[in-house]
Every structure is written in structure tokens, then in C-alpha cells.
Design a protein around this motif. Sequence first.
Motif, PDB file in Angstrom:
ATOM      1  N   CYS A  57       0.831  -1.214   0.000  1.00 45.36           N
ATOM      2  CA  CYS A  57       0.000   0.000   0.000  1.00 45.36           C
ATOM      3  C   CYS A  57       0.858   1.252   0.000  1.00 45.36           C
ATOM      4  CB  CYS A  57      -0.931   0.001   1.215  1.00 45.36           C
ATOM      5  SG  CYS A  57      -2.256  -1.221   1.105  1.00 45.36           S
ATOM      6  N   ASN A  58       1.965   1.213   0.752  1.00 45.72           N
ATOM      7  CA  ASN A  58       2.877   2.359   0.758  1.00 45.72           C
ATOM      8  C   ASN A  58       3.424   2.627  -0.636  1.00 45.72           C
ATOM      9  OD1 ASN A  58       2.674   3.022   3.435  1.00 45.72           O
ATOM     10  ND2 ASN A  58       4.423   1.783   4.084  1.00 45.72           N
ATOM     11  N   LEU A  59       3.772   1.549  -1.353  1.00 48.08           N
ATOM     12  CA  LEU A  59       4.296   1.716  -2.717  1.00 48.08           C
ATOM     13  C   LEU A  59       3.233   2.301  -3.623  1.00 48.08           C
ATOM     14  CD1 LEU A  59       6.360  -1.564  -3.148  1.00 48.08           C
ATOM     15  CD2 LEU A  59       7.249   0.749  -3.007  1.00 48.08           C
ATOM     16  N   ARG A  60       1.999   1.815  -3.484  1.00 46.57           N
ATOM     17  CA  ARG A  60       0.926   2.333  -4.323  1.00 46.57           C
ATOM     18  C   ARG A  60       0.667   3.808  -4.040  1.00 46.57           C
ATOM     19  NH1 ARG A  60      -3.453  -2.582  -3.566  1.00 46.57           N
ATOM     20  NH2 ARG A  60      -2.526  -4.039  -5.071  1.00 46.57           N
ATOM     21  N   GLY A  61       0.741   4.147  -2.754  1.00 45.78           N
ATOM     22  CA  GLY A  61       0.464   5.525  -2.382  1.00 45.78           C
ATOM     23  C   GLY A  61       1.644   6.454  -2.548  1.00 45.78           C
ATOM     24  N   GLY A  62       2.805   5.907  -2.813  1.00 45.18           N
ATOM     25  CA  GLY A  62       3.980   6.724  -3.066  1.00 45.18           C
ATOM     26  C   GLY A  62       4.823   7.013  -1.857  1.00 45.18           C
ATOM     27  N   ALA A  63       4.401   6.539  -0.668  1.00 40.76           N
ATOM     28  CA  ALA A  63       5.152   6.856   0.547  1.00 40.76           C
ATOM     29  C   ALA A  63       6.538   6.238   0.526  1.00 40.76           C
ATOM     30  CB  ALA A  63       4.373   6.368   1.775  1.00 40.76           C
ATOM     31  N   ALA A  64       6.644   5.021  -0.084  1.00 38.43           N
ATOM     32  CA  ALA A  64       7.934   4.342  -0.085  1.00 38.43           C
ATOM     33  C   ALA A  64       8.756   4.636  -1.343  1.00 38.43           C
ATOM     34  CB  ALA A  64       7.719   2.830   0.030  1.00 38.43           C
ATOM     35  N   LEU A  65       8.184   5.342  -2.289  1.00 40.54           N
ATOM     36  CA  LEU A  65       8.898   5.664  -3.528  1.00 40.54           C
ATOM     37  C   LEU A  65       9.728   6.927  -3.323  1.00 40.54           C
ATOM     38  CD1 LEU A  65       6.104   4.923  -6.165  1.00 40.54           C
ATOM     39  CD2 LEU A  65       8.130   3.569  -5.696  1.00 40.54           C
ATOM     40  N   ASP A  66      10.838   6.772  -2.648  1.00 38.27           N
ATOM     41  CA  ASP A  66      11.685   7.909  -2.311  1.00 38.27           C
ATOM     42  C   ASP A  66      12.492   8.336  -3.537  1.00 38.27           C
ATOM     43  OD1 ASP A  66      13.505   9.722  -1.204  1.00 38.27           O
ATOM     44  OD2 ASP A  66      13.500   8.661   0.722  1.00 38.27           O
ATOM     45  N   TYR A  67      12.216   9.525  -4.046  1.00 36.37           N
ATOM     46  CA  TYR A  67      12.860  10.020  -5.273  1.00 36.37           C
ATOM     47  C   TYR A  67      14.376  10.155  -5.115  1.00 36.37           C
ATOM     48  CZ  TYR A  67      13.732  14.609  -3.232  1.00 36.37           C
ATOM     49  OH  TYR A  67      14.212  15.631  -2.459  1.00 36.37           O
ATOM     50  N   ARG A  68      14.859  10.271  -3.882  1.00 39.90           N
ATOM     51  CA  ARG A  68      16.282  10.525  -3.657  1.00 39.90           C
ATOM     52  C   ARG A  68      17.154   9.367  -4.144  1.00 39.90           C
ATOM     53  NH1 ARG A  68      15.960  12.171   2.606  1.00 39.90           N
ATOM     54  NH2 ARG A  68      14.544  10.370   2.533  1.00 39.90           N
ATOM     55  N   TYR A  69      16.644   8.146  -4.040  1.00 38.96           N
ATOM     56  CA  TYR A  69      17.404   7.002  -4.556  1.00 38.96           C
ATOM     57  C   TYR A  69      17.543   7.077  -6.075  1.00 38.96           C
ATOM     58  CZ  TYR A  69      16.844   4.783   0.035  1.00 38.96           C
ATOM     59  OH  TYR A  69      16.892   4.490   1.379  1.00 38.96           O
ATOM     60  N   PHE A  70      16.486   7.519  -6.743  1.00 44.07           N
ATOM     61  CA  PHE A  70      16.507   7.633  -8.206  1.00 44.07           C
ATOM     62  C   PHE A  70      17.473   8.739  -8.650  1.00 44.07           C
ATOM     63  CE2 PHE A  70      12.578   5.561  -7.126  1.00 44.07           C
ATOM     64  CZ  PHE A  70      12.370   4.629  -8.135  1.00 44.07           C
ATOM     65  N   VAL A  71      17.438   9.862  -7.941  1.00 40.97           N
ATOM     66  CA  VAL A  71      18.338  10.974  -8.266  1.00 40.97           C
ATOM     67  C   VAL A  71      19.795  10.560  -8.058  1.00 40.97           C
ATOM     68  CG1 VAL A  71      19.058  13.302  -7.612  1.00 40.97           C
ATOM     69  CG2 VAL A  71      16.633  12.764  -7.769  1.00 40.97           C
ATOM     70  N   ALA A  72      20.089   9.961  -6.924  1.00 42.27           N
ATOM     71  CA  ALA A  72      21.458   9.537  -6.621  1.00 42.27           C
ATOM     72  C   ALA A  72      21.940   8.490  -7.618  1.00 42.27           C
ATOM     73  CB  ALA A  72      21.528   8.976  -5.192  1.00 42.27           C
ATOM     74  N   GLY A  73      21.065   7.543  -7.971  1.00 41.13           N
ATOM     75  CA  GLY A  73      21.436   6.501  -8.923  1.00 41.13           C
ATOM     76  C   GLY A  73      21.718   7.036 -10.309  1.00 41.13           C
TER      77      GLY A  73
END
Length: 356
Positions: A57-73
Motif C-alpha cells: 500500500c505504501n508503494l501504491r500511495g507513493g510513501a515508499a517511492l523515495d525520489y532521492r534514490y533515483f536521483v542519486a542513482g
Amino acid sequence: QFFCIARNTTNLSTFGTMKKAAIVALLATTCTARSLNQNQSVSAFKRNNFAAKKTICNLRGGAALDYRYFVAGGTCAAISHGITTPIDVVKTRIQSEPEVYNKGMIAAAASIVKTDGPGALLGGLGPTILGYGIEGAMKFGVYEVSKPLMASLLSIISTADNKTVAYLLASVVAGSIAAILLCPMESARIRIVTDSSYKDLNTVTTLARLVQEEGVLNLFGGIWAMLAKQVPYTMAKQVSFDIFASMLYGVILANFAELSKEDIKWGVSVGAAFIASIFACISSQPGDMVLTATYKEKSDKGFIGILQDIYGKAGVAGFFTGTGARLVHVCSIITTQLVIYDVVKQSLGLPATGSH
């Protein structure tokens, strides 16, 4: 206790009554224990199931989709692959023309500069930065987001510690997504490096020409070769970096009590990154060789046909052509990449890898 009392009892009727009472008490105790165990098992299952549902549910709602990992990667992948482009050019030439460049990495680089000029060492820089920027964002981001999801799903099946398995499954998902996104850019990069008629084209014009001459689907013609390279590469790099970073923190802090995590975090990042680079290079070398053979020229052989072709020419050793150059290339990339990843992560407020 029952039998001790029975020894001192002379009245047989009293003994029979006591025996019946003991059996009833024993059955009641057994049923109660079973009930408690069943209730505990159900409660544990419900807790694990709730944790898994909460993660999803967190993934669906975006709570666990932390953009910082994507930016750093994305940042670390674009920089690390970009600055090592000359090494990659030499490695790709050795793999694509082993009969020409057969005197080692330095001799191959000198020959390329002499024949094609210094600018040839920067061939494919554009698609490298763009392709690996996107690929890195998805690879690191999806991997970090998938780790708690996989751990929660595995907890439904077993209460054992499945952290390593969860990391491996997360890396397979991340590597597969990254491979699909990287295919068009890798197709353009290899063609620029190996085909002289493409050397003066940029990323956009190379892709346009490939689409015009061979079709859009051909940009993804090497998807199986890309998966053969990227999935083992991602598994070895991401998982070993996590594991070795945690191990180094544990060993150093256990033996040097005066040091803190803050004191050793950069040394741990570099050390764990270097170890991860060796694992990643060796595990993905056969896939990298197949990928180069797939994209260097038009071919209808398919994935299996290319495997047979490489094996037919040089046996198993054929899959490790250019390993020396690639070790230099990959170790440079991954060590730089993972250290930059930790730097960017921490600048965005995330903890260093393995420190939590």
C-alpha cells in the motif's frame, strides 16, 4: 508427581480415581498448549501478512517511492560511465575485433588514436551519459524500493531471516527494468564505436539511422544479451555492496571502539565498492561479450546463434575476451559510481550504505 503419589496409595479405588483425573488433566493441558501454539502461529501470520500489505500500500500511495534514490542513482551512473568512456571504447574494440587489437589494452588505445584520432576515444559519449543516467536512476531506485517489498513478501512464507534473498530478488527486478531501458542507447553506443560510418553521428542521428535502416524493434534486438549482462551485473554489484559495507562496519567498529560510523564511512564505501566491482565484472563478462557481438553488426543469428558462434570460435575462453580491459573499466566505473552514490545519498539526507 502422579506416580510418586500412587506408590504410597494402598486403596485401589482411590488409585483408579487419581489415574482418571491425571489423564483428564493431561489431555486438557495438551489441548490448551495446541490452542496457544495455533493462536500464536495465526497471530504471526497475520502480523507478517499485514506488514506485506502495508508495504504494498505504501508503494501504491507513493510513501515508499523515495525520489532521492533515483536521483542519486542517475547522477552516479551518468558521471561514472561518462568519465570512463575511453576505457569502454578500447574494451569494445578489443571485443569486436580481437584479431586486430590483440596486443593488450595500452597497445589497442595507441592504435585507435593513431588510426582514428584522439576523438575516437570519446565515441559514444552521448548515448553513454544519457542511457546510463536513465538506467542508473531506475536500477538504484527500483532496487532500494523493492528491498522492503521483497522482504515483506518473503516474511509471509517464512519467519527466517530472508534479507539476502530479498536483496537478490530486488536486484533481479531492478536489473531487468534497467536492461530494457538501456537497450536503445547501448545499440547506438556500440554501433558508433565499432562502425566507422557512424563515428561522426550524435546520439539522436544514430538512433534515427538505426530505426530507418533496421526498424524500431531492432533497437531491442539485444534484449536477451542485455539481460544476460545486466541482471548478473546488478545482482553482484548492488547486493555485494550492501553486504560488504555492512560487514566492514561490523568488523571495524568491533575492533576499533574509538571509531564511529561517521569516521569510517568513506573508507567503507570505497572498500565495499571495489570488492563489488570485481564480483560484478566477472559475473557479467560473458553477457557483455554476447552484447557486443549482438550489436556490432546486422545479424539474424539470434541470441542462441551468437552464443554458438562465440563458443565455436574460441570455446569458453571466447566469452572472456577483453576481460583485462573490462576489469579496469568496470572497477573504475563501479568504485567511482558507488562512492558518488553514497555522497549524493547523504547530501539528500539518506544514510550511507550499510550504516543502518
